[in-house]
Enzyme design. Structure first.
Site, PDB file in Angstrom:
ATOM      1  CD  GLU A 490      -8.063  -5.375   4.672  1.00  0.00           C
ATOM      2  OE1 GLU A 490      -7.800  -6.519   4.291  1.00  0.00           O
ATOM      3  OE2 GLU A 490      -8.448  -4.479   3.895  1.00  0.00           O
ATOM      4  CD  GLU A 762      -5.262  -3.604  -1.842  1.00  0.00           C
ATOM      5  OE1 GLU A 762      -5.773  -4.600  -1.294  1.00  0.00           O
ATOM      6  OE2 GLU A 762      -5.734  -2.454  -1.733  1.00  0.00           O
TER       7      GLU A 762
END
Length: 923
Positions: A490, A762
């Protein structure tokens, strides 16, 4: 004898008076051009000049300034370019150059002197410089070039080189360089500059940065060699998913121009052209996600230096690429920073050899090893070990994060990547290399070279570690763009993550240039209908755009940067983008209600594994969208007021009223209950003033009861978390906000700290209490979004705020309002957390005016509060005691000539304070 003593006493007193007068003078301490020290490659035609003042006196201000700019160092007589003359103004931040036209690659030298509030002049400052960039496309004389051979499927990194003769004495030399793909440039064997992963990442087809370097020390009379390595980088590496590669093109290319000035007054321009040569390098493979392979058995010898035989190399191909999209580099480059040696070498239960560097970081590992020709060293990277102590890479998804080094067997060999990076704390060592020692390895952190501005320390070790984790999450994800994570497949500029974290980021580091550059890419990639992509630069396509809380980056970050740094330029540059985004939401609304389209919602909110009784903190996505519709409209109104767009102010104030009315009719019951009862729903409604005033207190009470019902835990996701503590404190529930901050069990900010986190995660439970992991497809252990609580920590615990009034933003007027008493609202939570309360907070912030210090300590019931206010600013100090209970130093407040009482009652006092250091004692 008595007369002699009297004369001596008078003499000493005179000396003290003179000394005090001298020490209270205002001096120029630091100087910046476009927020950088002695920058190269400035392409602003009117660069902003900033100076920081210092003085040992109190209540010192600037009343006037004079700037001089010269084209020759040290000569402000014969080569004076611009003299502002004496300007009556207290402005010391981003004063625009207002002289004659500036020229490409020209160096300019500047100095400033100021007059204080009494009209007394300082000395001239030290001389500083800046160098212009390439201001016009026609100023580029070099050619774009690419390899002249057929590239293999492996896509080895190419070398491009050329040699040239210098016959004159060199005065100065400057290189301007950019590339398709990433580059490392060399002159006579030396690396040009200390930046890495250049030219950085922008929306390449619209905005491609070049860098400017002073190469005078590397250039020599006689034969010289200029060369460069190229790598795929963001230009053509796979980005995101589904083998999404070659997003900007397939061919790597180089543009390099060398401008030389000779001592005889002549000049010469050299650069890339058809005479250059090209060849594959020993970098056999290099991609962002998958790492780099270097095969030293393929080394080509001393190709970086003059005299190398490149007779069998291929000619380059001249390319007809455009120069119109080339821009100077505005933000700070990526450079090397902290280094880490392994704290231990271990063998896992699965038999892997693993090194632990003790810190989850972003960068790469530097290796110095010996071996035989063909020996291999393979380094895999991971953030965590699993609960059994084994190397864990499942959460990397498709990213290999693997560097492979093949030795040539000649002495000690040095390896480090060129065009990739990794996110890791642990490395796994494989290959057939024998006799490896942990001393052969060190890790180096890479991030954009922003000045560190904030410091936040408390009496609580866990809270200090949380601050550490927030800072390292920022360092690891501020690599030219604000990425979501630095390790898996990502590493993209997710707009939602960036906007929620931007206020915290501005406390920790000087992020003005960083975000200014990136926001220009936001505007460049914004769709014609005003929709803003999920990620910028946009590599996901036009359909991946328009989500509430993500696309609002178009309004939120420009306003935040204006408030925190005081520069209207970003509002001017981004205003059309801000307006376009608000109009997009307006166009997608029916009856001023935005309830269409895809939205991420309150991403990664609290969801119990076995949610039988509906405890998951789900918030209606369209309720969230309506809140952000209103918020962005309000920020557009704010910007319009600052910029003087009065017609827009009237138009969008009318729209804002309609947006809030639509919200109240759709999502609020007559008693003030929201249709979504989550913490996030109430937080957004209260933070963005979506409710009528008579319903706000009861809504805050509902929020507080919700927090209590979850055992004093938060349940918010990405969009609710940044505002949760602020809303609680705003409505008088500061102790509850403190309880949430100090909560150590999941979900909380300190839970990851208690299980060894060194960065922000996260998810609230990336590693669960039983040691297992959350869903590996979405489980980064370096993801700064939840670190947005740092903003509240600085503002409410540290007490450091800026006024948001026009002409007071950017800490021109400082608001110091710390909360000294931090009490748990629940004894059970207090006992679980071992009764920890704060008895000390020491916060500081380097601003454009100087350092603000806010340091309080409680001893035996007495609060000692030390503050420092920069020269040329004032501060409003809020203290929770009546005036007669406060001392400044050893004297009552009423006896201080530097303090002005704004208001005071039986519970609190507000003081107006000039520059200097003060100690307030509250009993």
């Amino acid at each position: 004898m008595q007369k002699m003593r009297t004369l001596k006493l008078l003499f000493v007193q005179g000396l003290l008076l003179v000394s005090t007068t001298l020490f209270s003078q205002v001096n120029v301490d630091k100087m910046f051009c476009e927020n950088r020290e002695n920058p190269l490659g400035i392409d602003s035609r009117n660069p902003g000049l900033t100076w920081v003042l210092s003085s040992d006196g109190k209540n010192k201000k600037q009343s006037a300034y004079q700037i001089q700019v010269s084209s020759k160092e040290g000569d402000f007589n014969n080569t004076l370019v611009w003299d502002s003359d004496k300007v009556t103004s207290d402005q010391s931040v981003r004063v625009p150059y207002a002289g004659p036209e500036l020229f490409s690659l020209q160096k300019y030298y500047w100095r400033v002197k100021v007059w204080d509030e009494k009209g007394k002049s300082s000395k001239w400052s030290p001389v500083r410089m800046w160098q212009m960039g390439v201001l016009n496309a026609s100023d580029w004389k070099a050619d774009w070039i690419a390899i002249g051979y057929k590239e293999s499927p492996k896509q080895e990194s190419p070398i491009l080189r050329n040699e040239f003769q210098i016959n004159k004495n060199i005065k100065s030399a400057t290189v301007a360089v950019t590339s398709h793909g990433l580059y490392e440039a060399y002159l006579n064997g030396g690396k040009i500059g200390d930046a890495y992963l250049t030219p950085g990442w922008t929306s390449y087809n619209k905005r491609l940065q070049y860098q400017v370097y002073d190469v005078t020390p590397l250039l020599k009379q006689g034969k010289n060699a200029m060369s460069a390595l190229l790598g795929s980088g963001w230009y053509r590496s796979p980005l995101a998913w589904d083998d999404n590669k070659n997003l900007y093109g397939t061919d790597l290319a180089l543009l390099l121009q060398l401008n030389i000035e000779y001592t005889d007054g002549t000049s010469e321009i050299l650069g890339t052209n058809k005479d250059w040569k090209s060849h594959e390098s020993s970098i056999m493979f290099s991609e962002i996600y998958n790492g780099e392979t270097i095969d030293r058995t393929k080394d080509l010898g001393n190709w970086k230096n003059a005299g190398y035989n490149d007779g069998n190399w291929s000619a380059v191909e001249k390319k007809d690429f455009d120069y119109a999209n080339l821009i100077g580099t505005y933000n700070e480059p990526i450079t090397k920073h902290e280094t880490f040696t392994p704290i231990k070498m271990l063998t896992t239960p699965e038999g892997d050899t693993v090194l632990d560097f003790g810190q989850n970081l972003v960068g790469w590992v530097i290796v110095d090893v010996k071996g035989k020709p063909g020996d291999s060293l393979i380094i895999d990277h991971a953030e965590v070990l699993d609960k059994d102590g084994n190397f864990y890479t499942t959460n990397l998804r498709a990213a290999k994060q693997e560097n492979i080094y093949i030795l040539n067997g000649v002495g000690t060999e040095h390896f480090e990547p060129h065009f990739t990076w990794q996110g890791f704390r642990y490395i796994r060592i494989k290959g057939n290399l024998k006799e490896i020692s942990k001393d052969d390895f060190k890790a180096v952190a890479l991030y954009s070279d922003m000045r560190k501005t904030g410091s936040f320390q408390t009496s609580d070790a866990l809270l200090n570690q949380l601050q550490h984790n927030i800072q390292w999450g920022q360092r690891g994800n501020f690599l030219d763009v604000p990425t979501d994570c630095p390790q898996r497949d990502e590493r993209l500029g997710w707009t939602g993550d960036a906007q929620v974290f931007s206020p915290t980021a501005a406390y920790n580091m000087q992020v003005d240039n960083f975000f200014t550059k990136w926001m220009q890419d936001v505007a460049a990639d914004q769709l014609a209908n005003g929709s803003v992509p999920f990620v910028v630069p946009n590599v996901l396509g036009e359909n991946a755009s328009g989500s509430a809380g993500w696309s609002d980056v178009a309004t939120i970050i420009p306003w935040n940067m204006y408030v925190l740094y005081g520069d209207k330029t970003i509002l001017k540059n981004q205003y059309a983008s801000m307006k376009s985004w608000v109009n997009f939401m307006k166009d997608k609304s029916v009856g001023n209600l935005w309830n269409t389209g895809f939205h991420f919602g309150d991403w990664l909110f609290y969801r119990p594994d076995d949610d039988n009784d509906g405890r998951a903190a789900l918030t209606d996505k369209y309720l969230i969208a309506q809140c952000f519709f209103a918020h962005s409209t309000q920020l557009l109104i704010n910007a319009a007021k600052v910029l003087g767009h009065d017609d827009d102010v009237r138009e969008y104030m009318d729209l804002l009223k309609k947006i809030k009315t639509a919200f109240q009719e759709e999502y609020v019951t007559p008693s003030g209950r929201l249709v979504s009862s989550s913490q996030t729903a109430y937080v957004l409604a209260l933070n963005f003033d979506m409710l009528p005033e008579n319903l706000r207190e009861q809504a805050a009470e509902r929020l507080a009861k919700n927090v209590e019902s979850y055992g004093y835990h938060l349940t918010t996701g990405f969009l609710g978390t940044p505002y949760l503590s602020h809303v609680l404190s705003r409505y008088g529930y500061h102790d509850l906000a403190y309880t949430l901050l100090m909560q150590q069990t999941y979900p909380s900010w300190l839970y990851p700290v208690t299980v060894g986190a060194t960065t922000i995660w996260e998810r609230w439970d990336g590693r669960k209490p039983d040691g297992s992991f959350q869903t590996p497809s979405m489980n980064s252990f370096n993801h700064y979004a939840y670190g947005a609580v740092g903003d509240w920590m600085y503002r409410y615990l540290g007490g450091i705020n800026t006024s948001e009034k026009l002409d007071e933003v950017g800490y021109k007027k400082v608001i110091l309002k710390p909360t000294f008493y931090n009490n748990y609202v629940d004894t059970k939570v207090r006992d679980e957390n071992h009764g920890k309360t704060l008895d000390q907070v020491n916060a500081s912030l380097d601003t454009n005016y100087g350092k603000i210090v806010s340091h309080w300590e409680i001893k035996d019931g007495t609060i000692v509060y030390n503050v420092t206010i920069p020269v040329n600013t004032t501060a409003e100090v809020h203290l929770p005691q009546p005036l007669d209970s406060i001392m400044e130093g050893n004297a009552p407040i009423s006896r201080s000539k530097y303090l002005q009482v704004v208001e005071s009652d039986s519970n609190s006092s507000t003081l107006l304070v000039g520059s200097g250091s003060y100690t307030f004692i509250l009993k």
